[in-house]
Design an enzyme around this catalytic site. Structure first.
Site, PDB file in Angstrom:
ATOM      1  CG  HIS A   1      -5.539  -2.591  -0.882  1.00 47.50           C
ATOM      2  ND1 HIS A   1      -5.479  -3.685  -1.706  1.00 47.50           N
ATOM      3  CD2 HIS A   1      -4.461  -2.681  -0.052  1.00 47.50           C
ATOM      4  CE1 HIS A   1      -4.406  -4.407  -1.400  1.00 47.50           C
ATOM      5  NE2 HIS A   1      -3.783  -3.825  -0.397  1.00 47.50           N
TER       6      HIS A   1
ATOM      7  CD  GLN B   1     -13.582  -1.426   4.831  1.00 43.85           C
ATOM      8  OE1 GLN B   1     -14.429  -2.242   5.161  1.00 43.85           O
ATOM      9  NE2 GLN B   1     -12.901  -0.728   5.726  1.00 43.85           N
TER      10      GLN B   1
ATOM     11  CG  HIS C   1      -5.761  -6.609   2.650  1.00 45.83           C
ATOM     12  ND1 HIS C   1      -4.968  -7.718   2.729  1.00 45.83           N
ATOM     13  CD2 HIS C   1      -5.147  -5.771   1.784  1.00 45.83           C
ATOM     14  CE1 HIS C   1      -3.922  -7.573   1.938  1.00 45.83           C
ATOM     15  NE2 HIS C   1      -4.014  -6.400   1.350  1.00 45.83           N
TER      16      HIS C   1
END
Length: 106
Positions: A78, A80, A82
């Site tokens: 998650h 990464q 973002h």
């Protein structure tokens, strides 16, 4: 202790990537309103937030390269996601701001 350090890096990625995306959106809104000074400042803020996010990522990559396995959790993925989304968004924001700048010059 290592898990806590990893969580701190992951949360740093999420927080700073989110800040970068928010700053980039504010930059677009400023350019749309014709405030290119603010738009440029917000782009600079977004880029600084991305640098901070990269520092968090680099810490995790360094740890992995040194042989200390970093567990890949859903939260890691998650974070990464973002970061990559924020990078793409910042790149597109610069292009949109450039378009508003060109329209303003006409």
């Amino acid at each position: 202790m290592e898990d806590e350090k990893n969580l701190e890096a992951i949360m740093g990625l999420i927080m700073n990537a989110g800040n970068a995306k928010s700053d980039a959106m504010e930059a677009i809104h400023a350019a749309k309103a014709g405030d290119f000074t603010l738009a440029d400042q917000k782009v600079a803020d977004a880029e600084q937030a991305l640098v901070l996010a990269h520092h968090s990522q680099t810490g995790m990559l360094t740890q992995e390269a040194q042989g200390n396995h970093v567990p890949v959790t859903l939260l890691t993925v998650h974070s990464q996601d973002h970061l990559m989304t924020a990078i793409a968004f910042c790149d597109l924001a610069k292009e949109i701001i450039d378009l508003y700048r060109r329209l303003d010059e006409k």
